[in-house]
Design a protein around this motif. Sequence first.
Motif, mmCIF file in Angstrom:
data_model
loop_
_atom_site.group_PDB
_atom_site.id
_atom_site.type_symbol
_atom_site.label_atom_id
_atom_site.label_comp_id
_atom_site.label_asym_id
_atom_site.label_seq_id
_atom_site.Cartn_x
_atom_site.Cartn_y
_atom_site.Cartn_z
ATOM 1 N N CYS A 105 -24.021 5.857 5.314
ATOM 2 C CA CYS A 105 -23.255 5.010 6.234
ATOM 3 C C CYS A 105 -23.956 3.671 6.397
ATOM 4 O O CYS A 105 -25.029 3.450 5.848
ATOM 5 N N ASP A 106 -23.346 2.782 7.191
ATOM 6 C CA ASP A 106 -23.988 1.511 7.516
ATOM 7 C C ASP A 106 -24.732 1.667 8.843
ATOM 8 O O ASP A 106 -24.749 2.755 9.430
ATOM 9 N N ALA A 107 -25.336 0.605 9.315
ATOM 10 C CA ALA A 107 -26.143 0.657 10.536
ATOM 11 C C ALA A 107 -25.326 1.064 11.760
ATOM 12 O O ALA A 107 -25.869 1.596 12.719
ATOM 13 N N GLY A 108 -24.035 0.836 11.725
ATOM 14 C CA GLY A 108 -23.169 1.199 12.846
ATOM 15 C C GLY A 108 -22.607 2.602 12.748
ATOM 16 O O GLY A 108 -21.821 3.016 13.587
ATOM 17 N N GLY A 109 -22.986 3.344 11.702
ATOM 18 C CA GLY A 109 -22.493 4.710 11.531
ATOM 19 C C GLY A 109 -21.163 4.820 10.822
ATOM 20 O O GLY A 109 -20.562 5.889 10.788
ATOM 21 N N GLN A 110 -20.691 3.718 10.237
ATOM 22 C CA GLN A 110 -19.415 3.737 9.525
ATOM 23 C C GLN A 110 -19.606 4.313 8.126
ATOM 24 O O GLN A 110 -20.407 3.815 7.341
ATOM 25 N N VAL A 111 -18.857 5.359 7.801
ATOM 26 C CA VAL A 111 -18.917 6.017 6.502
ATOM 27 C C VAL A 111 -17.770 5.484 5.641
ATOM 28 O O VAL A 111 -16.634 5.414 6.096
ATOM 29 N N ALA A 112 -18.071 5.106 4.395
ATOM 30 C CA ALA A 112 -17.041 4.629 3.451
ATOM 31 C C ALA A 112 -16.390 5.855 2.817
ATOM 32 O O ALA A 112 -16.880 6.404 1.829
ATOM 33 N N LEU A 113 -15.287 6.308 3.405
ATOM 34 C CA LEU A 113 -14.633 7.521 2.941
ATOM 35 C C LEU A 113 -14.215 7.454 1.485
ATOM 36 O O LEU A 113 -14.276 8.454 0.771
ATOM 37 N N ASP A 114 -13.795 6.282 1.034
ATOM 38 C CA ASP A 114 -13.333 6.143 -0.347
ATOM 39 C C ASP A 114 -14.469 6.266 -1.364
ATOM 40 O O ASP A 114 -14.224 6.432 -2.553
ATOM 41 N N GLN A 115 -15.711 6.233 -0.917
ATOM 42 C CA GLN A 115 -16.853 6.373 -1.822
ATOM 43 C C GLN A 115 -17.420 7.794 -1.833
ATOM 44 O O GLN A 115 -18.336 8.089 -2.587
ATOM 45 N N LEU A 116 -16.879 8.678 -1.001
ATOM 46 C CA LEU A 116 -17.322 10.063 -0.959
ATOM 47 C C LEU A 116 -16.533 10.900 -1.955
ATOM 48 O O LEU A 116 -15.372 10.606 -2.243
ATOM 49 N N SER A 117 -17.159 11.972 -2.438
ATOM 50 C CA SER A 117 -16.424 12.933 -3.266
ATOM 51 C C SER A 117 -15.400 13.627 -2.366
ATOM 52 O O SER A 117 -15.479 13.560 -1.133
ATOM 53 N N GLU A 118 -14.453 14.315 -2.977
ATOM 54 C CA GLU A 118 -13.427 15.011 -2.195
ATOM 55 C C GLU A 118 -14.068 16.049 -1.271
ATOM 56 O O GLU A 118 -13.718 16.152 -0.099
ATOM 57 N N MET A 128 -15.474 7.574 17.840
ATOM 58 C CA MET A 128 -16.725 8.253 18.073
ATOM 59 C C MET A 128 -17.842 7.249 17.886
ATOM 60 O O MET A 128 -17.898 6.559 16.886
ATOM 61 N N ASN A 129 -18.722 7.172 18.841
ATOM 62 C CA ASN A 129 -19.860 6.264 18.772
ATOM 63 C C ASN A 129 -21.138 7.055 18.564
ATOM 64 O O ASN A 129 -21.658 7.638 19.504
ATOM 65 N N PRO A 130 -21.650 7.080 17.314
ATOM 66 C CA PRO A 130 -22.881 7.828 17.082
ATOM 67 C C PRO A 130 -24.065 7.130 17.724
ATOM 68 O O PRO A 130 -24.076 5.924 17.883
ATOM 69 N N SER A 131 -25.049 7.927 18.101
ATOM 70 C CA SER A 131 -26.275 7.323 18.627
ATOM 71 C C SER A 131 -27.152 6.905 17.457
ATOM 72 O O SER A 131 -27.009 7.407 16.360
ATOM 73 N N VAL A 132 -28.032 5.968 17.696
ATOM 74 C CA VAL A 132 -28.889 5.448 16.640
ATOM 75 C C VAL A 132 -30.311 5.935 16.874
ATOM 76 O O VAL A 132 -30.846 5.817 17.963
ATOM 77 N N ASP A 133 -30.905 6.519 15.823
ATOM 78 C CA ASP A 133 -32.283 7.000 15.882
ATOM 79 C C ASP A 133 -33.197 5.811 15.619
ATOM 80 O O ASP A 133 -33.253 5.298 14.519
ATOM 81 N N THR A 134 -33.913 5.364 16.642
ATOM 82 C CA THR A 134 -34.771 4.185 16.513
ATOM 83 C C THR A 134 -36.243 4.553 16.495
ATOM 84 O O THR A 134 -37.100 3.697 16.637
ATOM 85 N N ARG A 135 -36.567 5.827 16.288
ATOM 86 C CA ARG A 135 -37.954 6.269 16.331
ATOM 87 C C ARG A 135 -38.717 5.982 15.049
ATOM 88 O O ARG A 135 -39.885 6.236 14.967
ATOM 89 N N ARG A 136 -38.115 5.465 14.047
ATOM 90 C CA ARG A 136 -38.781 5.267 12.767
ATOM 91 C C ARG A 136 -39.077 3.789 12.541
ATOM 92 O O ARG A 136 -38.439 2.931 13.097
ATOM 93 N N ASP A 137 -40.060 3.517 11.669
ATOM 94 C CA ASP A 137 -40.374 2.128 11.343
ATOM 95 C C ASP A 137 -39.344 1.585 10.353
ATOM 96 O O ASP A 137 -38.426 2.286 9.966
#
Length: 79
Positions: free
Chosen positions: A39-52, A1-10
């Motif tokens: 997540c990181d700038a590419g939309g990658q979520v670190a699953l191991d750092q999330l609660s269950e 899945m390729n999330p889109s990036v919101d670039t409307r903010r400073d």
Amino acid sequence: MNPSVDTRRDSRPTAPSQAPYLLRFESLFHSGRGLSFPCDAGGQVALDQLSEQARDNYLFARAVVGHEYATPVVQRCYG
């Protein structure tokens, strides 16, 4: 899945302890409601750092994109 990036903010700096980005799944049926995950700038979520519970919510949201949630968008976080 390729999330889109919101670039409307400073690009103001953020505190180092905060995740600089959020992956946002917006509800298709309830305006303003949704789920967000660090997540990181590419939309990658670190699953191991999330609660269950957060991990379960993330996996659910991914599974129902197009049915319950819109395609996720990467948003820059501001302190």
